[in-house]
Design an enzyme around this catalytic site. Sequence first.
Site, PDB file in Angstrom:
ATOM      1  N   ILE A 144     -18.126  23.307   2.160  1.00  0.00           N
ATOM      2  CA  ILE A 144     -17.342  24.494   2.500  1.00  0.00           C
ATOM      3  C   ILE A 144     -18.102  25.757   2.093  1.00  0.00           C
ATOM      4  CG2 ILE A 144     -16.039  24.563   0.325  1.00  0.00           C
ATOM      5  CD1 ILE A 144     -13.530  25.194   2.139  1.00  0.00           C
ATOM      6  N   CYS A 145     -17.849  26.826   2.820  1.00  0.00           N
ATOM      7  CA  CYS A 145     -18.393  28.144   2.484  1.00  0.00           C
ATOM      8  C   CYS A 145     -17.282  29.160   2.765  1.00  0.00           C
ATOM      9  CB  CYS A 145     -19.657  28.437   3.284  1.00  0.00           C
ATOM     10  SG  CYS A 145     -19.409  28.581   5.063  1.00  0.00           S
ATOM     11  N   ASP A 146     -17.646  30.381   3.079  1.00  0.00           N
ATOM     12  CA  ASP A 146     -16.644  31.409   3.336  1.00  0.00           C
ATOM     13  C   ASP A 146     -15.961  31.219   4.682  1.00  0.00           C
ATOM     14  OD1 ASP A 146     -15.237  33.852   2.680  1.00  0.00           O
ATOM     15  OD2 ASP A 146     -16.441  34.783   4.260  1.00  0.00           O
TER      16      ASP A 146
END
Length: 101
Positions: A62-64
């Site tokens: 996951i990231c932004d």
Amino acid sequence: MNSITSDVLLDRYIKDALLIIDVRSKDEFKIKHIPNTYNIPYDFLIQSCLKYLNFDKIYYIICDNGNLSKNACNFLNSKGYKTINITGGISSWRGPVTNNS
């Protein structure tokens, strides 16, 4: 590359113990992150994945917003790791968070 939405991740997160890696910077992670998530910033992950990851595990990345995590998944998949990209990233996450801001 496999992808799921943050809503599907939430359902799995509630039911199972998942290995979630947040590839955002340490500063971004400190502001807001999913509890029990590992923060391994993208650049460090790319340079050091062999030291920290296991080929037998599935990693939820996951990231932004899902773009950086997609890149991380593509790279890790090319090295033989099993990953699932979280589309929409932490921005679309509706589950519990830890805020340290």
